[in-house]
Design an enzyme around this catalytic site. Structure first.
Site, PDB file in Angstrom:
ATOM      1  N   SER A   6       0.813  -1.211   0.000  1.00  0.00           N
ATOM      2  CA  SER A   6       0.000   0.000   0.000  1.00  0.00           C
ATOM      3  C   SER A   6       0.852   1.269   0.000  1.00  0.00           C
ATOM      4  O   SER A   6       1.630   1.507  -0.903  1.00  0.00           O
ATOM      5  CB  SER A   6      -0.961  -0.045   1.185  1.00  0.00           C
ATOM      6  OG  SER A   6      -1.920   0.979   1.128  1.00  0.00           O
ATOM      7  N   ASP A  55      -2.355   6.236  -3.550  1.00  0.00           N
ATOM      8  CA  ASP A  55      -1.257   5.593  -2.836  1.00  0.00           C
ATOM      9  C   ASP A  55      -0.664   4.510  -3.726  1.00  0.00           C
ATOM     10  O   ASP A  55      -1.083   4.324  -4.864  1.00  0.00           O
ATOM     11  CB  ASP A  55      -1.719   5.042  -1.486  1.00  0.00           C
ATOM     12  CG  ASP A  55      -2.780   3.959  -1.621  1.00  0.00           C
ATOM     13  OD1 ASP A  55      -3.460   3.927  -2.665  1.00  0.00           O
ATOM     14  OD2 ASP A  55      -2.941   3.153  -0.696  1.00  0.00           O
ATOM     15  N   ASP A  88      -0.776   1.314  -4.067  1.00  0.00           N
ATOM     16  CA  ASP A  88      -1.579   0.261  -4.690  1.00  0.00           C
ATOM     17  C   ASP A  88      -2.923   0.760  -5.204  1.00  0.00           C
ATOM     18  O   ASP A  88      -3.743  -0.026  -5.663  1.00  0.00           O
ATOM     19  CB  ASP A  88      -1.771  -0.912  -3.735  1.00  0.00           C
ATOM     20  CG  ASP A  88      -2.733  -0.614  -2.595  1.00  0.00           C
ATOM     21  OD1 ASP A  88      -2.808   0.562  -2.176  1.00  0.00           O
ATOM     22  OD2 ASP A  88      -3.397  -1.542  -2.113  1.00  0.00           O
ATOM     23  N   ASP A 133      -5.694   2.068  -3.870  1.00  0.00           N
ATOM     24  CA  ASP A 133      -7.014   1.860  -3.270  1.00  0.00           C
ATOM     25  C   ASP A 133      -7.464   3.049  -2.421  1.00  0.00           C
ATOM     26  O   ASP A 133      -8.515   2.995  -1.790  1.00  0.00           O
ATOM     27  CB  ASP A 133      -7.066   0.565  -2.456  1.00  0.00           C
ATOM     28  CG  ASP A 133      -6.146   0.553  -1.240  1.00  0.00           C
ATOM     29  OD1 ASP A 133      -5.386   1.533  -1.049  1.00  0.00           O
ATOM     30  OD2 ASP A 133      -6.186  -0.434  -0.480  1.00  0.00           O
TER      31      ASP A 133
END
Length: 453
Positions: free
Chosen positions: A100, A243, A245, A247
């Site tokens: 993340s 961010d 990743d 999400d």
């Protein structure tokens, strides 16, 4: 949660326990065994572009194939793309290799079920028990003729892009808008610019060149300084910071002011209510949400449910209560009528939809919610001891709570993914709130032999 799984899958420093090839192989094998149905199983794997992603992806794939299941490699795509592709490909599960918003040294493994939802705790425990149990039958390998195969998914990005554009409502939604994207040198670096450009925006893109080690490095949702400057220099209508990743989303309005997850939730909830799409007249957030969000939702006559910290808990409550919108102040937003996962790009499109419907600048829409001063500090610690069993810490927390009364809040908790104690204090005055937070930080740092990050 056990030795491996935390609040958001398995996470740690790459090539160190528990993010090692050996554990990834066993996790892949165990996941294939637990999540399989009565047919030959298929599992989708995606990654965010970290240097260690190839290693973890390969080990997971080997374990899955060893258990007799097939692997579909989606390549570098956001976490919500994996959740979508599981359903689209009618696979049995999905795995995202990502840490993340963490630095490149870290990595993680997130798992999704066949419906595209993150695994519940009970299923994670089943997988973990198989990894921890070393008896031969637990890791029984498939017969030679049943070993799984690995297949690329060359259309994965385009399929996800079509899904996003479909949810934009119309192909010209972004026409005549100036937008700046910060892709965090992560998983959105290719797909986000493609989608926004195809929807007609005048686009400026920052940090879209992942090299394995620059993910989240001075960029993305945790570091929006460059994005703010670019919004002002380009006289843009909106800035979007994802961010690593993809999400979560932190936005920047046309004045260069940050727009938090709570503000996005308030804006989108109001828009959905006005459009008649706010199912059960309900929004969900966590205990970390700003006091201003609670008051704003009350003013809009929208019911509000509050959960523990973590998008999995928000999603659990949404599924139980029938809510279609929920999120965290960190920028994780879930639109359950469209997707099963938090999705930064989808959130940005919903925010633009609200701007378009109201014919308002983003700074004006943000007035729906007054943001109360909120100070969040992290103390890096060596061991997670029960905070409230330490008299000095418990006494200081109670002292600050009594001082604030009903004009503020105190929340002290451990991070589920990092060796951090998080201290949040909310109050009516920014300077005083910061001082009160520092008082608690000083005591925690002394008692737990930690230091302020």
């Amino acid at each position: 949660m056990g030795r491996f799984f935390g609040t958001d899958g398995v996470r740690g420093v790459a090539n160190q326990h528990p993010i090692t090839p050996e554990i990834a192989l066993n996790l892949g094998r165990a996941a294939a065994a637990v999540l399989k149905h009565n047919h030959r199983s298929t599992i989708v794997i995606g990654k965010d572009g970290r240097m260690s992603g190839d290693m973890i992806e390969a080990a997971l794939a080997a374990g899955i194939c060893s258990a007799g299941a097939d692997v579909l490699l989606a390549g570098m795509l956001p976490t919500p793309a994996v959740a979508f592709l599981v359903r689209h490909a009618r696979a049995d599960a999905g795995i995202m290799v990502s840490a993340s918003h963490n630095p490149y040294e870290d990595n993680g493994i997130k798992l999704f079920d066949a419906m595209g939802f993150k695994l519940d705790s009970a299923t994670e425990e089943q997988i973990e028990s198989r990894i921890l149990n070393t008896s031969p039958e637990i890791h029984l390998a498939a017969a030679p003729e049943a070993i799984g195969r690995v297949y690329p998914m060359p259309e994965a990005a385009e399929q996800y892009a079509r899904f996003l554009k479909k949810n934009a409502g119309r192909n010209d939604l972004l026409k005549d808008m100036k937008i700046v994207l910060d892709c965090a040198n992560g998983a959105t670096s290719e797909i986000a610019p493609q989608v926004f450009a195809e929807l007609g925006t005048d686009l400026t893109v920052l940090f879209d060149s992942p090299d394995g080690i620059n993910i989240n490095d001075g960029c993305g949702s945790q570091h929006i300084e460059t994005l703010r400057q670019a919004v002002l220099e380009n006289r843009a209508d909106l800035g979007c910071a994802f961010d690593g990743d993809g999400d979560r989303l932190i936005a920047v309005d046309e004045t260069g002011t940050a727009v938090t997850g709570d503000q996005i939730l308030a804006i989108c909830a109001r828009h959905m209510k006005q459009a008649g799409r706010l199912k059960n007249n309900l929004a969900v957030s966590t205990v970390m949400s700003n006091l201003g969000l609670r008051l704003a939702l009350k003013e809009m006559d929208i019911d509000h449910r509050i959960t523990d910290v973590g998008d999995r808990y928000v999603l659990d409550e949404m599924r139980k209560s029938g809510a279609v919108i929920g999120g965290e102040d960190s920028g994780h937003m879930i639109f359950l009528d469209a997707h099963t996962s938090g999705d930064g790009i989808l959130t940005a499109l919903h925010l633009v939809e609200a701007m378009d419907a109201s014919k308002s600048r983003l700074s004006k829409l943000c007035r729906v919610m007054r943001r109360y001063p909120q100070v969040l500090k992290n103390v890096r610690i060596r061991e997670k001891t029960d905070i409230y069993q330490l008299p000095a810490i418990a006494k200081e927390i109670e002292k600050v709570k009594n001082h604030l009364g009903e004009q503020g809040r105190v929340l002290v908790r451990y991070s589920g993914t990092q060796p951090l104690c998080r201290i949040m204090v909310e109050g009516p005055d920014e300077k005083e709130t910061d001082q009160l937070c520092r008082q608690i930080v000083d005591v925690i740092a002394a008692e737990l032999n930690g230091f302020l990050e």
